[in-house]
Design a protein around this motif. Structure first.
Motif, PDB file in Angstrom:
ATOM      1  N   UNK A 137       0.816  -1.206   0.000  1.00  0.00           N
ATOM      2  CA  UNK A 137       0.000   0.000   0.000  1.00  0.00           C
ATOM      3  C   UNK A 137       0.854   1.262   0.000  1.00  0.00           C
ATOM      4  N   UNK A 138       1.943   1.220   0.749  1.00  0.00           N
ATOM      5  CA  UNK A 138       2.778   2.410   0.896  1.00  0.00           C
ATOM      6  C   UNK A 138       3.513   2.760  -0.388  1.00  0.00           C
ATOM      7  N   UNK A 139       3.950   1.750  -1.135  1.00  0.00           N
ATOM      8  CA  UNK A 139       4.813   2.011  -2.288  1.00  0.00           C
ATOM      9  C   UNK A 139       4.200   1.587  -3.621  1.00  0.00           C
ATOM     10  N   UNK A 140       2.912   1.339  -3.637  1.00  0.00           N
ATOM     11  CA  UNK A 140       2.291   0.854  -4.875  1.00  0.00           C
ATOM     12  C   UNK A 140       2.366   1.872  -6.007  1.00  0.00           C
ATOM     13  N   UNK A 141       2.378   3.162  -5.683  1.00  0.00           N
ATOM     14  CA  UNK A 141       2.396   4.199  -6.714  1.00  0.00           C
ATOM     15  C   UNK A 141       3.758   4.857  -6.879  1.00  0.00           C
ATOM     16  N   UNK A 142       4.738   4.434  -6.076  1.00  0.00           N
ATOM     17  CA  UNK A 142       6.084   4.995  -6.193  1.00  0.00           C
ATOM     18  C   UNK A 142       7.091   3.869  -6.211  1.00  0.00           C
ATOM     19  N   UNK A 143       8.052   3.886  -7.139  1.00  0.00           N
ATOM     20  CA  UNK A 143       9.030   2.796  -7.230  1.00  0.00           C
ATOM     21  C   UNK A 143      10.029   2.771  -6.095  1.00  0.00           C
ATOM     22  N   UNK A 144      10.178   3.884  -5.399  1.00  0.00           N
ATOM     23  CA  UNK A 144      11.139   3.923  -4.306  1.00  0.00           C
ATOM     24  C   UNK A 144      10.720   4.998  -3.314  1.00  0.00           C
ATOM     25  N   UNK A 145      11.584   5.297  -2.382  1.00  0.00           N
ATOM     26  CA  UNK A 145      11.252   6.256  -1.324  1.00  0.00           C
ATOM     27  C   UNK A 145      11.963   7.584  -1.515  1.00  0.00           C
ATOM     28  N   UNK A 146      12.231   7.974  -2.760  1.00  0.00           N
ATOM     29  CA  UNK A 146      13.020   9.176  -3.018  1.00  0.00           C
ATOM     30  C   UNK A 146      12.132  10.377  -3.343  1.00  0.00           C
ATOM     31  N   UNK A 147      10.936  10.445  -2.772  1.00  0.00           N
ATOM     32  CA  UNK A 147      10.025  11.533  -3.082  1.00  0.00           C
ATOM     33  C   UNK A 147      10.461  12.847  -2.448  1.00  0.00           C
ATOM     34  N   UNK A 148      11.326  12.809  -1.427  1.00  0.00           N
ATOM     35  CA  UNK A 148      11.792  14.025  -0.776  1.00  0.00           C
ATOM     36  C   UNK A 148      13.163  14.379  -1.339  1.00  0.00           C
ATOM     37  N   UNK A 149      13.200  15.421  -2.127  1.00  0.00           N
ATOM     38  CA  UNK A 149      14.448  15.794  -2.780  1.00  0.00           C
ATOM     39  C   UNK A 149      15.498  16.212  -1.755  1.00  0.00           C
ATOM     40  N   UNK A 150      16.700  15.758  -1.993  1.00  0.00           N
ATOM     41  CA  UNK A 150      17.798  16.106  -1.104  1.00  0.00           C
ATOM     42  C   UNK A 150      17.886  15.260   0.147  1.00  0.00           C
ATOM     43  N   UNK A 151      16.970  14.290   0.313  1.00  0.00           N
ATOM     44  CA  UNK A 151      16.974  13.423   1.483  1.00  0.00           C
ATOM     45  C   UNK A 151      17.312  11.998   1.059  1.00  0.00           C
ATOM     46  N   UNK A 152      18.283  11.397   1.714  1.00  0.00           N
ATOM     47  CA  UNK A 152      18.612   9.993   1.467  1.00  0.00           C
ATOM     48  C   UNK A 152      17.742   9.138   2.378  1.00  0.00           C
ATOM     49  N   UNK A 153      16.786   8.384   1.819  1.00  0.00           N
ATOM     50  CA  UNK A 153      15.867   7.612   2.665  1.00  0.00           C
ATOM     51  C   UNK A 153      16.596   6.535   3.458  1.00  0.00           C
ATOM     52  N   UNK A 154      16.259   6.411   4.720  1.00  0.00           N
ATOM     53  CA  UNK A 154      16.873   5.389   5.552  1.00  0.00           C
ATOM     54  C   UNK A 154      16.672   5.698   7.021  1.00  0.00           C
TER      55      UNK A 154
END
Length: 249
Positions: A137-154
């Motif tokens: 559900x969380x990622x069905x519409x986005x291939x990854x978690x990089x929606x916040x520019x300049x932020x390295x997800x983790x």
């Protein structure tokens, strides 16, 4: 149960016997039931495990690994740490001190921001079903978690409360299956050393009390689209200095 799952259970048994956490006779009997009938096979498993450690960090979430139950002998020795907040299990709200009534059982704990209690689940498949649903559900519409520019997800994991001390970073969809193999400074490692954490553009942080994502487990979730979240202490949830495997997604 597929061969990989059988190998994982057999490896856990070998580790438990060596560590003294499993009786020799009971452990050998269960090893035979898992298909390990000779010293050569046991050594092969240990060699494979050594190679896996060299590959850390490992991809996360590994839902197949999360579904793998620990050996019965290891599970019987499970001891829960009394949290500071009450917990809900099967529709009943328990006092924190009641957690010891469930020693010998694997529990999965879920928390959310600003919660003053914990949800506990005593069925591994149910817990993983929810996690897999949440992930899709969380990622069905986005291939990854990089929606916040300049932020390295983790997630940044910290040695002490309030985000102090040594820090260890895990990227989104990654984790460490054996923190005893991850160095902290020159003379220590990260096993049983995590006390707080900071989440950056990820939805779930996961701690396992044992290697290879065996439980008890603790999961912290935040709403979709949350750019940053903190857990300034794991003490309220009974998971301070207990992390042996970690991951985030």
């Amino acid at each position: 149960m597929n061969q990989e799952q059988k190998n994982g259970r057999a490896l856990e048994l070998l580790q438990a016997i060596v560590a003294g956490d499993a009786a020799m006779d009971d452990g050998l009997g269960e090893l035979r039931s898992e298909g390990v009938t000779s010293l050569e096979e046991a050594l092969t498993l240990l060699q494979q495990e050594a190679k896996v450690d060299q590959l850390a960090p490992v991809p996360q979430p590994d839902f197949a690994a999360l579904r793998r139950s620990p050996p019965a002998e290891v599970l019987s020795r499970t001891e829960h740490v009394v949290p500071e907040v009450p917990f809900i299990l099967n529709g009943t709200l328990y006092d924190p001190r009641d957690i010891t009534r469930f020693n010998g059982q694997e529990l999965h704990f879920f928390t959310s921001p600003n919660a003053d209690h914990v949800l506990a689940v005593d069925n591994r498949d149910t817990a993983v079903d929810w996690l897999q649903f949440e992930y899709i559900e969380r990622y069905r519409n986005t291939p990854d978690a990089t929606e916040f520019r300049g932020v390295t997800p983790g997630v940044l994991w910290f040695e002490h409360d309030d985000l102090y001390g040594y820090a260890l970073f895990t990227h989104w969809n990654r984790g460490y299956q054996r923190l005893s193999k991850i160095s902290m400074g020159l003379f220590s490692d990260w096993n049983d050393k995590i006390s707080s954490l900071a989440m950056r553009a990820v939805g779930v942080a996961h701690i396992s009390d044992a290697y290879f994502y065996y439980g008890p487990h603790w999961y912290h979730t935040v709403p979709v689209g949350t750019p940053y979240a903190e857990v300034r202490s794991l003490r309220p949830f009974g998971f301070n200095d207990r992390a042996s495997s970690i991951g985030c997604w």
